[in-house]
Scaffold this active site. Sequence first.
Site, PDB file in Angstrom:
ATOM      1  N   TRP A  87       0.918  -1.233   0.090  1.00 28.53           N
ATOM      2  CA  TRP A  87       0.018  -0.189  -0.282  1.00 28.53           C
ATOM      3  C   TRP A  87       0.659   1.336  -0.150  1.00 28.53           C
ATOM      4  O   TRP A  87       1.841   1.338   0.652  1.00 28.53           O
ATOM      5  CB  TRP A  87      -0.815  -0.013   1.426  1.00 28.53           C
ATOM      6  CG  TRP A  87      -1.786  -1.230   1.380  1.00 28.53           C
ATOM      7  CD1 TRP A  87      -2.634  -1.310   2.600  1.00 28.53           C
ATOM      8  CD2 TRP A  87      -2.531  -2.006   0.324  1.00 28.53           C
ATOM      9  NE1 TRP A  87      -3.464  -2.263   2.240  1.00 28.53           N
ATOM     10  CE2 TRP A  87      -3.590  -2.933   0.999  1.00 28.53           C
ATOM     11  CE3 TRP A  87      -2.023  -2.192  -1.080  1.00 28.53           C
ATOM     12  CZ2 TRP A  87      -3.985  -4.000   0.495  1.00 28.53           C
ATOM     13  CZ3 TRP A  87      -2.879  -3.280  -1.588  1.00 28.53           C
ATOM     14  CH2 TRP A  87      -3.841  -3.929  -0.972  1.00 28.53           C
ATOM     15  N   ASN A 197      -7.053  -0.244  -4.573  1.00 29.13           N
ATOM     16  CA  ASN A 197      -7.052  -1.874  -4.498  1.00 29.13           C
ATOM     17  C   ASN A 197      -8.488  -2.314  -4.369  1.00 29.13           C
ATOM     18  O   ASN A 197      -9.404  -1.949  -3.711  1.00 29.13           O
ATOM     19  CB  ASN A 197      -6.406  -2.133  -2.973  1.00 29.13           C
ATOM     20  CG  ASN A 197      -6.793  -3.619  -2.645  1.00 29.13           C
ATOM     21  OD1 ASN A 197      -6.309  -4.624  -3.299  1.00 29.13           O
ATOM     22  ND2 ASN A 197      -7.589  -3.735  -1.541  1.00 29.13           N
ATOM     23  N   GLU A 198      -8.910  -3.352  -5.343  1.00 32.44           N
ATOM     24  CA  GLU A 198     -10.197  -3.889  -5.356  1.00 32.44           C
ATOM     25  C   GLU A 198     -11.524  -2.802  -5.482  1.00 32.44           C
ATOM     26  O   GLU A 198     -12.406  -2.902  -4.594  1.00 32.44           O
ATOM     27  CB  GLU A 198     -10.518  -5.006  -4.356  1.00 32.44           C
ATOM     28  CG  GLU A 198      -9.481  -5.967  -4.426  1.00 32.44           C
ATOM     29  CD  GLU A 198      -9.628  -7.117  -3.456  1.00 32.44           C
ATOM     30  OE1 GLU A 198      -9.278  -8.165  -3.803  1.00 32.44           O
ATOM     31  OE2 GLU A 198     -10.638  -6.812  -2.493  1.00 32.44           O
ATOM     32  N   TYR A 275     -10.478 -15.600  -4.804  1.00 37.72           N
ATOM     33  CA  TYR A 275     -10.588 -16.130  -3.277  1.00 37.72           C
ATOM     34  C   TYR A 275     -11.749 -17.051  -3.447  1.00 37.72           C
ATOM     35  O   TYR A 275     -13.007 -16.787  -2.784  1.00 37.72           O
ATOM     36  CB  TYR A 275     -10.654 -14.976  -2.347  1.00 37.72           C
ATOM     37  CG  TYR A 275      -9.580 -14.032  -2.271  1.00 37.72           C
ATOM     38  CD1 TYR A 275      -8.550 -14.828  -1.380  1.00 37.72           C
ATOM     39  CD2 TYR A 275      -9.446 -12.876  -2.795  1.00 37.72           C
ATOM     40  CE1 TYR A 275      -7.374 -14.044  -1.301  1.00 37.72           C
ATOM     41  CE2 TYR A 275      -8.444 -12.194  -2.421  1.00 37.72           C
ATOM     42  CZ  TYR A 275      -7.310 -12.764  -1.844  1.00 37.72           C
ATOM     43  OH  TYR A 275      -6.006 -12.021  -1.673  1.00 37.72           O
ATOM     44  N   GLU A 315      -3.747 -11.131  -6.586  1.00 41.47           N
ATOM     45  CA  GLU A 315      -3.947 -11.661  -5.268  1.00 41.47           C
ATOM     46  C   GLU A 315      -4.431 -13.253  -5.371  1.00 41.47           C
ATOM     47  O   GLU A 315      -5.489 -13.356  -6.072  1.00 41.47           O
ATOM     48  CB  GLU A 315      -4.757 -10.716  -4.766  1.00 41.47           C
ATOM     49  CG  GLU A 315      -4.286  -9.398  -4.222  1.00 41.47           C
ATOM     50  CD  GLU A 315      -5.245  -8.966  -2.891  1.00 41.47           C
ATOM     51  OE1 GLU A 315      -6.178  -9.546  -2.484  1.00 41.47           O
ATOM     52  OE2 GLU A 315      -5.402  -7.661  -2.917  1.00 41.47           O
ATOM     53  N   TRP A 357      -0.946 -13.800  -1.857  1.00 43.72           N
ATOM     54  CA  TRP A 357      -1.372 -13.116  -0.785  1.00 43.72           C
ATOM     55  C   TRP A 357      -1.195 -13.854   0.507  1.00 43.72           C
ATOM     56  O   TRP A 357      -1.839 -15.260   0.746  1.00 43.72           O
ATOM     57  CB  TRP A 357      -2.725 -12.731  -1.019  1.00 43.72           C
ATOM     58  CG  TRP A 357      -3.418 -11.757   0.464  1.00 43.72           C
ATOM     59  CD1 TRP A 357      -3.710 -12.110   1.645  1.00 43.72           C
ATOM     60  CD2 TRP A 357      -3.377 -10.403   0.484  1.00 43.72           C
ATOM     61  NE1 TRP A 357      -4.113 -11.172   2.353  1.00 43.72           N
ATOM     62  CE2 TRP A 357      -3.746  -9.958   1.689  1.00 43.72           C
ATOM     63  CE3 TRP A 357      -3.127  -9.480  -0.577  1.00 43.72           C
ATOM     64  CZ2 TRP A 357      -4.066  -8.823   2.044  1.00 43.72           C
ATOM     65  CZ3 TRP A 357      -3.146  -7.808  -0.149  1.00 43.72           C
ATOM     66  CH2 TRP A 357      -3.756  -7.867   1.047  1.00 43.72           C
TER      67      TRP A 357
END
Length: 404
Positions: A87, A197-198, A275, A315, A357
Amino acid sequence: MACLRNFSCVLGLLVIVTSVCDARVLSPSGFVQVRGTRFVLNGSPFLFNGFNSYWMMHVAVEPSDRTKVSSVFREASAAGLTVCRTWAFSDGGDRALQVSPGVYDERVFEVSTAGRHGIRLILSLSNNYHDFGGRPQYIQWARKAGVPINNVDDFYTNAVIKGYYKNHVKRVLTRLNSITRVAYRDDPTIMAWELINEPRCQVDYSGNTVNEWAQEMAPYVKSIDNKHLLGIGMEGFYGNFMPSRKQYNPGYQVGTDYIKNNLIREIDFATIHAYPDIWLSGEDENAQTVFVDRWMESHLADAKTIIRKPLVFTEFGKSKNDPDYSPSVRDSYMNTVYSDIYNLARNGGAFGGGLVWQVLAEGMDSYKDGYGIVLSEDGSTRAVISQQSNKMASLEHALSAHHG
């Protein structure tokens, strides 16, 4: 050129930026670039195996914790990992970089060196979620300033909030590294920036709202820094641009459009996350693995033929919180993902690499989210990672020889 090493005292944002220098990184032509659907470095194909360590700036503020950053870079480098995603934001709250809009804690902005590790950085400039501030913090700042706000998705459309975001982008990209005296926008240690991010948007599942925001922000980033690559930071959900592709989503949309968003001219490469243990929590291990295989193949096909830009799996991981978890299950899953990345990179180009990740140092229990890997403790997983690093390096070498 020699690397600055063993600096005695340095604090926070991007303990990383100069911590990862080597002769190749510091060479004048050492910026990773895109040529067609491939990443290139100094004119030759650039492939990688990498990792996420989002926590680095937050941890590096505390003098007693800085060794954790150094140890992760050292262990990651020893495992052949060459790209780290982390980050470049910390908005409000504990150890904040941006204390309030346009107000920065210079302690957190300092940069340290951790030695010659040969790792490049992908740096995200904001967060969809409330962790480390993100969109909710920008919303809170705007409300405090008396700006009428409907919901968190006003982040993408409200002029005041967009101004806050642009100010942050400009501040980070033009920041002069206090040790090397090089601005971040001129530092080849950085491989790429990500807008956020996302990104997700509940008020518009078509992907258009996020698309309009990215269409504004991507050229803005490039107007300040045209040396570095730029990604959006997306998970890869399909939207309305090509409805037939929605069959590859895990049963829902999140307000982004993998194809349309990545077609933006100033976006240099596409990204996916996956995920399945969360997205398909009711499915068994086999079904989750099948999903990831299809997810990778469909996105690579679109990156090659429609988007025509490289793809990075930024990720993925396997959670220890899953009821069926064991180290061998994680290793098997990672092997499957790694094999897919390698085979797709070898057979079709476009796939640049993957970033697991997440990698932690020893003694970081408070940062464990179930996905943490401590390379010095998780021996079998470290071996899986090292094997993939060697395979990607060998493939890069073979492609470079063919290219030459």
